[in-house]
Scaffold this active site. Structure first.
Site, PDB file in Angstrom:
ATOM      1  N   ALA A  79      12.615   0.328   4.063  1.00  0.00           N
ATOM      2  CA  ALA A  79      11.605  -0.784   4.240  1.00  0.00           C
ATOM      3  C   ALA A  79      10.148  -0.436   4.109  1.00  0.00           C
ATOM      4  O   ALA A  79       9.910   0.831   4.324  1.00  0.00           O
ATOM      5  CB  ALA A  79      11.905  -1.807   5.386  1.00  0.00           C
ATOM      6  N   TYR A  80       9.440  -1.232   3.535  1.00  0.00           N
ATOM      7  CA  TYR A  80       8.020  -1.105   3.389  1.00  0.00           C
ATOM      8  C   TYR A  80       7.392  -1.578   4.623  1.00  0.00           C
ATOM      9  O   TYR A  80       7.218  -2.585   4.907  1.00  0.00           O
ATOM     10  CB  TYR A  80       7.645  -1.175   2.042  1.00  0.00           C
TER      11      TYR A  80
END
Length: 157
Positions: free
Chosen positions: A29-30
């Site tokens: 995930a960012y």
């Protein structure tokens, strides 16, 4: 600090599967994306976790900083993400010349997308292009993992 120099391609066919030497399951995930850099957290095989900061891409290279983080911290960070999770199985395939193809078979929101990446020593380095290698998408932002986290379904053609 390391400089990442990589080329990215769509994958056509499945002939590569017979050459796989290792496989990893990745959930990432960012946490932040800005004009100059992105920050991601990645959980690998549910046992290992890394925090990575990457500079914005200039052609095929960029700066990359990667650090191990406790698995429990990484799992907590996943909930702090921008956009969705990027889920994939990464298969490693020898590329010759000491190089390795990383072939990502995406799941979840990007089911059906298959990308191959190869990391190089320098931008002009030559490498063998196997028959299953499709169109080059290096530099096409829509195929970057950060863009995939924020996007809907990406065309795999």
């Amino acid at each position: 600090m390391a400089t990442e120099i990589e080329r990215k391609f769509l994958v056509t066919g499945t002939q590569w599967r017979a050459q796989v030497t290792a496989t990893r399951t990745i959930c990432q995930a960012y946490l932040a994306r800005a004009e100059h850099a992105s920050v991601r957290v990645r959980v690998i095989d549910g046992r290992d976790a890394r925090l990575t900061i990457k500079s914005a891409r200039t052609q095929i290279s960029r700066e990359e900083f990667e650090y191990p983080v406790p698995l429990s911290d990484a799992r907590a960070m996943l909930s702090l993400r921008e956009g969705g999770l990027v889920e994939k199985v990464r298969h490693l395939v020898p590329a010759g010349g000491g190089r390795t193809w990383e072939i990502d078979v995406f799941a979840g929101a990007h089911e059906g997308l298959v990308l191959a990446e190869i990391e190089l020593e320098h931008a002009e380095e030559r490498f063998e292009r196997p028959a299953w290698l499709g169109r080059e998408v290096t530099g096409e932002r829509c195929y970057g993992n950060a863009a995939l986290a924020l996007a809907g379904k990406v065309d795999a053609a």
